[in-house]
Design a protein around this motif. Structure first.
Motif, mmCIF file in Angstrom:
data_model
loop_
_atom_site.group_PDB
_atom_site.id
_atom_site.type_symbol
_atom_site.label_atom_id
_atom_site.label_comp_id
_atom_site.label_asym_id
_atom_site.label_seq_id
_atom_site.Cartn_x
_atom_site.Cartn_y
_atom_site.Cartn_z
ATOM 1 N N TYR A 1 -7.021 14.918 -19.693
ATOM 2 C CA TYR A 1 -7.207 15.136 -18.259
ATOM 3 C C TYR A 1 -7.393 13.790 -17.559
ATOM 4 C CZ TYR A 1 -9.004 19.332 -20.618
ATOM 5 O OH TYR A 1 -9.184 20.404 -21.456
ATOM 6 N N TYR B 1 -8.967 12.297 -13.883
ATOM 7 C CA TYR B 1 -9.763 12.563 -12.689
ATOM 8 C C TYR B 1 -9.867 11.282 -11.882
ATOM 9 C CZ TYR B 1 -11.442 16.821 -15.052
ATOM 10 O OH TYR B 1 -11.526 18.033 -15.687
ATOM 11 N N PHE C 1 -10.078 16.350 -9.821
ATOM 12 C CA PHE C 1 -9.078 16.588 -10.852
ATOM 13 C C PHE C 1 -7.701 16.121 -10.371
ATOM 14 C CE2 PHE C 1 -6.772 18.715 -14.148
ATOM 15 C CZ PHE C 1 -5.658 19.289 -13.539
ATOM 16 N N TYR D 1 -3.553 17.641 -15.911
ATOM 17 C CA TYR D 1 -3.963 18.119 -17.229
ATOM 18 C C TYR D 1 -2.758 18.129 -18.154
ATOM 19 C CZ TYR D 1 -4.511 22.094 -20.517
ATOM 20 O OH TYR D 1 -4.512 22.919 -21.614
ATOM 21 N N PRO E 1 0.964 21.215 -17.745
ATOM 22 C CA PRO E 1 1.047 22.500 -17.062
ATOM 23 C C PRO E 1 0.347 22.541 -15.708
ATOM 24 C CG PRO E 1 -0.446 22.640 -18.941
ATOM 25 C CD PRO E 1 0.152 21.283 -18.966
ATOM 26 N N ASP E 2 -0.503 21.574 -15.437
ATOM 27 C CA ASP E 2 -1.202 21.566 -14.164
ATOM 28 C C ASP E 2 -1.215 20.157 -13.602
ATOM 29 O OD1 ASP E 2 -4.396 22.980 -12.986
ATOM 30 O OD2 ASP E 2 -2.815 21.869 -11.951
ATOM 31 N N SER F 1 -1.607 19.877 -10.222
ATOM 32 C CA SER F 1 -1.949 20.255 -8.853
ATOM 33 C C SER F 1 -2.823 19.242 -8.126
ATOM 34 C CB SER F 1 -2.644 21.615 -8.843
ATOM 35 O OG SER F 1 -3.866 21.557 -9.564
ATOM 36 N N GLY G 1 -10.571 22.677 -24.825
ATOM 37 C CA GLY G 1 -10.490 22.874 -23.381
ATOM 38 C C GLY G 1 -11.801 23.186 -22.706
ATOM 39 N N GLN H 1 -15.207 18.544 -22.219
ATOM 40 C CA GLN H 1 -14.353 17.385 -22.048
ATOM 41 C C GLN H 1 -15.187 16.129 -22.237
ATOM 42 O OE1 GLN H 1 -12.078 17.653 -18.400
ATOM 43 N NE2 GLN H 1 -11.674 19.830 -18.722
#
Lengths: 112, 115
Positions: free
Chosen positions: A33, A35, A45, A48, A55-56, A58, A98, A101
């Motif tokens: 991840y 950040y 965030f 990921y 997949p993310d 965003s 998941g 972290q």
């Protein structure tokens, strides 16, 4: 290594330049991840990875931001044409399942 | 929108006293929370977590309390020490495809421990 390693620890760049930030996750951690932490703020965030796929995405603030991960390990966050508002601490974390972290110490980016 | 926030931005305590750091959340579907500690110049460090099927969980000198009715959790630190001085964040993992992929952090509370 024993923990998440990020490099460089500090990066000073001029507005308009591109920068690359590197993250070495804990060995065996499949999830990674990114950040961002602006001065006096909480963590925001960005993206990921599960394995080499993201997949993310965003949280990426603009198309100037991109990230990749190779070999299910090292990840690079690239910021193109840096702006002063990009100045922040960029933190990387990794996890095995998941939930918990584990974070690196971060890269402090200063855009002049 | 969803948020995880903190009531007090700064908490000053005397060494040896107990500290209580509060956190409110807005998503009633949240079922898992994590507390992180961040010392100056370092990344956040996991302290303790709690699932929504629990009201209380204890660790070493720390206790987390969860009140689902009012969507509030707190971190209690017993016998606060100078080494506890840091910023404390509560975080709510958000799910993706059945797993958790990102943490939504509160703004953080700075704990200052005075001798």
């Amino acid at each position: 290594g024993a923990g998440v390693s990020q490099s460089p620890s500090n990066k000073v760049t001029e507005k308009g330049k591109d920068v690359e930030l590197r993250c070495d996750p804990i060995s065996g951690h499949t999830a990674l991840y990114w950040y961002r932490q602006s001065l006096g703020q909480g963590l925001e965030f960005l993206i990921y990875f599960q394995g080499n796929s993201a997949p993310d995405k965003s949280g990426l603030p603009s198309d100037r931001f991109s990230a990749e991960r190779t070999g299910g390990s090292v990840s690079t966050l690239t910021i193109q044409r840096t702006q002063q508002e990009d100045s922040a601490v960029y933190l990387c974390a990794s996890s095995l399942v998941g939930y918990i972290q584990y974070f690196g110490a971060g890269t402090r980016l200063s855009v002049l | 929108g969803e948020s995880v926030g903190l009531h007090l931005p700064t908490l000053s305590v005397q060494e040896g006293d107990n500290s209580i750091i509060n956190c409110a959340y807005s998503n009633s579907a949240s079922d898992y929370f994590i507390w992180y500690k961040q010392e100056s110049g370092k990344g956040p460090q996991f302290i303790i977590d709690i699932r929504s099927n629990m009201d209380k969980r204890q660790g070493q000198r720390v206790t987390v309390l969860l009140n689902k009715t009012v969507k509030h959790l707190s971190l209690q630190i017993a016998a606060t020490q100078p080494g506890d001085s840091a910023v404390y964040f509560c975080a709510d993992p958000h799910g993706f495809s059945g797993g958790y992929n990102k943490l939504i952090f509160g703004a953080g509370t700075r704990l200052a421990v005075h001798p």
